[in-house]
Every structure is written in C-alpha cells, then in structure tokens.
Design an enzyme around this catalytic site. Structure first.
Site, PDB file in Angstrom:
ATOM      1  N   CYS A   1      10.388  10.744  -4.595  1.00 38.55           N
ATOM      2  CA  CYS A   1       9.209  10.741  -3.708  1.00 38.55           C
ATOM      3  C   CYS A   1       9.395  11.668  -2.510  1.00 38.55           C
ATOM      4  O   CYS A   1       8.423  12.061  -1.862  1.00 38.55           O
ATOM      5  CB  CYS A   1       8.917   9.329  -3.215  1.00 38.55           C
ATOM      6  SG  CYS A   1       8.726   8.196  -4.578  1.00 38.55           S
TER       7      CYS A   1
ATOM      8  N   HIS B   1       3.899   9.592   2.189  1.00 42.47           N
ATOM      9  CA  HIS B   1       4.012   9.437   0.736  1.00 42.47           C
ATOM     10  C   HIS B   1       3.171   8.241   0.300  1.00 42.47           C
ATOM     11  O   HIS B   1       3.116   7.221   0.979  1.00 42.47           O
ATOM     12  CB  HIS B   1       5.483   9.230   0.370  1.00 42.47           C
ATOM     13  CG  HIS B   1       5.663   8.762  -1.031  1.00 42.47           C
ATOM     14  ND1 HIS B   1       5.111   9.418  -2.106  1.00 42.47           N
ATOM     15  CD2 HIS B   1       6.316   7.679  -1.547  1.00 42.47           C
ATOM     16  CE1 HIS B   1       5.426   8.779  -3.215  1.00 42.47           C
ATOM     17  NE2 HIS B   1       6.149   7.718  -2.897  1.00 42.47           N
TER      18      HIS B   1
ATOM     19  N   ASN C   1       0.788   6.124  -7.342  1.00 39.89           N
ATOM     20  CA  ASN C   1       1.971   6.800  -6.782  1.00 39.89           C
ATOM     21  C   ASN C   1       2.333   7.966  -7.699  1.00 39.89           C
ATOM     22  O   ASN C   1       2.782   7.756  -8.822  1.00 39.89           O
ATOM     23  CB  ASN C   1       3.117   5.781  -6.694  1.00 39.89           C
ATOM     24  CG  ASN C   1       4.392   6.365  -6.124  1.00 39.89           C
ATOM     25  OD1 ASN C   1       4.523   7.577  -5.963  1.00 39.89           O
ATOM     26  ND2 ASN C   1       5.346   5.494  -5.834  1.00 39.89           N
TER      27      ASN C   1
HETATM   28  O1  UT7 Z   1       7.575   5.502  -4.419  1.00 39.64           O
HETATM   29  C1  UT7 Z   1       8.873   5.009  -4.352  1.00 39.64           C
HETATM   30  C2  UT7 Z   1       8.988   3.907  -3.403  1.00 39.64           C
HETATM   31  N1  UT7 Z   1       8.388   2.716  -3.940  1.00 39.64           N
HETATM   32  C3  UT7 Z   1       7.927   1.789  -3.133  1.00 39.64           C
HETATM   33  O2  UT7 Z   1       7.962   1.975  -1.941  1.00 39.64           O
HETATM   34  C4  UT7 Z   1       7.424   0.497  -3.742  1.00 39.64           C
HETATM   35  C5  UT7 Z   1       7.821  -0.671  -2.889  1.00 39.64           C
HETATM   36  N2  UT7 Z   1       7.486  -1.971  -3.447  1.00 39.64           N
HETATM   37  C6  UT7 Z   1       6.226  -2.376  -3.679  1.00 39.64           C
HETATM   38  O3  UT7 Z   1       5.297  -1.630  -3.489  1.00 39.64           O
HETATM   39  C7  UT7 Z   1       5.997  -3.808  -4.110  1.00 39.64           C
HETATM   40  O4  UT7 Z   1       7.223  -4.506  -4.110  1.00 39.64           O
HETATM   41  C8  UT7 Z   1       5.327  -3.969  -5.516  1.00 39.64           C
HETATM   42  C9  UT7 Z   1       3.873  -3.503  -5.448  1.00 39.64           C
HETATM   43  C10 UT7 Z   1       6.078  -3.153  -6.543  1.00 39.64           C
HETATM   44  C11 UT7 Z   1       5.334  -5.420  -5.974  1.00 39.64           C
HETATM   45  O5  UT7 Z   1       4.703  -6.218  -5.003  1.00 39.64           O
HETATM   46  P1  UT7 Z   1       5.406  -7.548  -4.471  1.00 39.64           P
HETATM   47  O6  UT7 Z   1       4.478  -8.130  -3.516  1.00 39.64           O
HETATM   48  O7  UT7 Z   1       6.775  -7.168  -3.971  1.00 39.64           O
HETATM   49  O8  UT7 Z   1       5.462  -8.439  -5.770  1.00 39.64           O
HETATM   50  P2  UT7 Z   1       6.723  -9.034  -6.577  1.00 39.64           P
HETATM   51  O9  UT7 Z   1       7.390  -7.944  -7.366  1.00 39.64           O
HETATM   52  O10 UT7 Z   1       7.584  -9.834  -5.665  1.00 39.64           O
HETATM   53  O11 UT7 Z   1       6.008 -10.004  -7.573  1.00 39.64           O
HETATM   54  C12 UT7 Z   1       5.224 -11.110  -7.118  1.00 39.64           C
HETATM   55  C13 UT7 Z   1       4.589 -11.775  -8.313  1.00 39.64           C
HETATM   56  C14 UT7 Z   1       5.597 -12.118  -9.421  1.00 39.64           C
HETATM   57  O12 UT7 Z   1       5.169 -13.331 -10.004  1.00 39.64           O
HETATM   58  P3  UT7 Z   1       5.868 -14.743  -9.589  1.00 39.64           P
HETATM   59  O13 UT7 Z   1       7.316 -14.564  -9.895  1.00 39.64           O
HETATM   60  O14 UT7 Z   1       5.602 -14.871  -8.109  1.00 39.64           O
HETATM   61  O15 UT7 Z   1       5.153 -15.709 -10.424  1.00 39.64           O
HETATM   62  C15 UT7 Z   1       5.403 -11.010 -10.410  1.00 39.64           C
HETATM   63  O16 UT7 Z   1       5.751 -11.389 -11.730  1.00 39.64           O
HETATM   64  O17 UT7 Z   1       3.630 -10.900  -8.925  1.00 39.64           O
HETATM   65  C16 UT7 Z   1       3.926 -10.748 -10.320  1.00 39.64           C
HETATM   66  N3  UT7 Z   1       3.560  -9.383 -10.715  1.00 39.64           N
HETATM   67  C17 UT7 Z   1       2.362  -9.065 -11.191  1.00 39.64           C
HETATM   68  N4  UT7 Z   1       1.264  -9.784 -11.442  1.00 39.64           N
HETATM   69  C18 UT7 Z   1       0.194  -9.124 -11.918  1.00 39.64           C
HETATM   70  C19 UT7 Z   1       4.335  -8.277 -10.649  1.00 39.64           C
HETATM   71  N5  UT7 Z   1       3.628  -7.218 -11.079  1.00 39.64           N
HETATM   72  C20 UT7 Z   1       2.402  -7.664 -11.416  1.00 39.64           C
HETATM   73  C21 UT7 Z   1       1.254  -7.051 -11.928  1.00 39.64           C
HETATM   74  N6  UT7 Z   1       0.173  -7.820 -12.169  1.00 39.64           N
HETATM   75  N7  UT7 Z   1       1.204  -5.738 -12.169  1.00 39.64           N
END
Ligand code: UT7
Length: 341
Positions: free
Chosen positions: A120, A267, A298
C-alpha cells in the site's frame, strides 16, 4: 561551495479501473456477507474487478493509466527514461511487471525499469525514488505506477471474506520531471518500515523456501497459504497512528502548519481508518481529506494515485495546492509525500 539540487514536480497523472462493477451484494454469490457489514466496517459500496476470462494483468491496467498520465503531461512513451512499477500482484513471479508495461506501451528499449513492492506504500516509495533520481540529475522524465489485479488471487469463500471484500483492481500513474518554478514541486518524502509484523498481512505461498506445489490436502483443510491473510484488527491498530504520524512528520520537517494543507490523500484501506485519522487525530474538515474507497475498495499501490486523479478531476485540488499523500500497509510499511501539486 554548495551545489543546489534540482527539485521534482508531477507533470502528469492518470488513473484507470476495469469496467466490471462488483457491488457488495454481488459478493453473496461466493460467500456469506452483507452490504451492511461491508459498508459499516469499511465504507466500501462497490469495487472494480477485471473480467477473469480475459487474462488481464496489472501491466494491462497500468498501460491505460500510463496513457492518461502521458496525455496529461503532453508526452509520448518514447519520452520516458525510467519506469518505477509498484505492485503486490505482478503479472508473473519474474521478470517484474515493469518490463511488460514497457513493451506494451512502447517505452524505448534501453530505458531503466525498476519494480518495487512496498504494497500500500508502493506509490509513496516509488515517488520518493523518482524524486531522488530527478534531483541528482540522472533522469528528466520518470513514470511511476501503482497497479493491482487482486481479484484473481482472493479466497472468495466465507473463510476469506474478511480480506476478499476489501480489495479492488485498478491502476494509477504519475510522471515526474524537474520543477521549473516555486509553484509546483515535491517538498519532501518520508519512508518507513517495520518487519516485525510482516506476517500480519501477507501471502505466504508460493515461497522460495519450499518446492512450488500446492498440497491439495492442505487446501481442503482450509490452510490456504496462497491467498492473502490479514490480522485485520492488528493492522487497523497500527494503521491509524502510523498514518497520522506520517502526515505530522511531513509537516513538521518543513515547518508547515496543518492549516496550510489543502488536501490529504490517504491510502484507501478502510474509510474508518481515514475518518479516525481525519476527525480524532488531525481535526480536519471533510473537504480537506479525499476518499474514493466507496467506489473502488482497497487498490493497494494504485489507491493513492487513483485518489489524487479523481480528486483533481473533481476540481478539489489544483496546480500549486499543498497536498500530502500518506500510506500504511503490509510489511508493515508507511510513509508520506508532501508536495505542491
Ligand atoms: O491496505 C492495507 C492495510 N489494511 C488495513 O488497514 C485493514 C485494516 N483492518 C480492517 O480494515 C478491519 O479489521 C476489517 C475491515 C478487515 C475487518 O473489520 P473488523 O471490524 O476488524 O472485523 P473482524 O475481522 O474483527 O470481524 C468481526 C466479525 C467476525 O465475526 P464474529 O467472530 O464476531 O462472529 C467476522 O467473522 O465480522 C465477521 N466478518 C464478516 N462478516 C460479514 C468478517 N468479515 C466479514 C464479511 N462479512 N466480509
């Protein structure tokens, strides 16, 4: 005796995304997800993905973005002396994607072509490298590209949904040349990395450490090492302070107050990251931070030049405006560029 170094300016800018629009609801054909989850957590409404039947690589998207940048600069491919190509999704493992772009675009045989990764932060690193070559007088016209085709390498099952809903395909390109006045030039660039978190966002395989074969049993068990994996929360936690630091570093190094900044182009990894940095840390109003992740997702190395391209097309920045580009991503890597556009 002191020797005055030259300065660098951006003389051309171009962006390109494939035609195929993939809306959040379209993703439901592959995985269990929802428009509401994706919009709430990331701000993304849709992304562009290449047509998988057409075998389109990063170099193909880069060709289109580069043509627009050349036209913007009033140049033709034979004017380019050096190409710096940033991508984490190369056409092939080797040679680097830059030479494919060189051939397709008709950049002269014998020009310098350099491929970089830096994910990125690729466009920030690429711009800084170009700046050094121009300042020292080695080259006068350098094409810097960030281009990605992510969609062919994502785990589209529910197992990979935390990563796959985020990424989009696209390309952005800029041409750099010596500055001719005090209106338009790169003021400074700032590059950083921390390999301690390399495995928090990576694609492990194929790897030169192992024989290149995918074990079907591993794949069946869900050990999908050939797909990108991300510890999302970890990455998020680092992204917020590092992005903000990058902006502060660029301003402080040059004694420029935040109030003078016309536009921050961050970014585009997650709208929540950018809004947190904007509102909670920098305290900037909405019209001084540009986001287009809602439309493209992204696009990694392409995201900053694509955002700058759209921002300028929408008339929100103009020649001479003070602009800060800031990125954070896999590696981890982060950095910024402060420029008068
Ligand atoms: O470009 C490079 C740099 N990248 C970044 O800066 C990305 C940084 N991270 C993020 O943007 C976020 O962490 C994400 C968008 C990737 C994920 O968001 P989050 O709020 O951290 O969610 P999480 O991974 O902790 O997941 C929360 C819940 C989980 O379910 P449970 O365990 O709470 O039941 C996941 O299984 O959301 C679930 N989940 C989804 N649900 C529906 C994860 N992905 C999805 C999805 N659709 N696509």
């Amino acid at each position: 005796m002191t020797t005055e170094l030259r300065r660098t300016r951006m003389v051309g800018l171009g962006g390109f995304v494939p035609e195929r629009v993939v809306k959040n609801d379209d993703l439901k054909q592959w995985m269990d997800t929802s428009d509401q989850w994706i919009q709430e957590r990331t701000g993304i409404r849709e992304r562009r993905w290449v047509d998988w039947d057409k075998k389109i690589g990063s170099s193909d998207l880069a060709v289109e973005a580069s043509k627009r940048a050349l036209s913007d600069a009033g140049m033709v491919p034979k004017d380019i002396q050096m190409v710096i190509f940033a991508t984490l999704s190369p056409d092939h493992l080797f040679p680097g994607t830059g030479v494919f772009l060189q051939r397709k675009l008709g950049i002269p045989v014998g020009a310098a072509v350099l491929d970089i990764r830096q994910q990125c932060t690729g466009f920030i690193y690429g711009t800084s490298i170009a700046d050094q070559f121009i300042k020292t007088g080695m080259y006068d016209r350098i094409l810097v590209i960030g281009a990605e085709v992510h969609s062919t390498g994502l785990d589209l099952s529910t197992r990979g949904r935390d990563v796959s809903v985020i990424f989009g395909d696209g390309a952005g390109a800029a041409i750099y040349a010596p500055a001719v006045d005090d209106v338009s030039y790169i003021i400074s660039s700032h590059l950083h990395a921390d390999g301690n978190s390399a495995e928090d966002l990576w694609t492990e395989y194929p790897s030169s450490k192992e024989m290149p074969q995918l074990d079907p049993a591993e794949v069946a068990e869900g050990k999908t090492r050939h797909f990108p994996q991300m510890k999302g929360r970890q990455v998020f936690k680092h992204a917020v302070p590092r992005m903000a630091e990058s902006v502060f570093e660029a301003l402080a190094r040059n004694g420029v107050p935040l109030a003078d900044l016309k536009m921050l182009i961050p970014h585009q990894a997650n709208l929540r990251i950018n809004e947190y940095v904007q509102k909670q840390i920098l305290g900037l109003p909405d019209d001084r931070v540009y986001n287009n992740i809602q439309r493209y997702g992204n696009t990694t190395a392409a995201s900053i030049p694509l955002a700058l391209y759209d921002c300028r097309r929408e008339g929100k920045v103009q020649k001479g405006d003070l602009v800060c580009l800031a990125a954070f991503g896999a590696g981890f890597t982060w950095g910024s560029v402060l420029m008068k556009l």
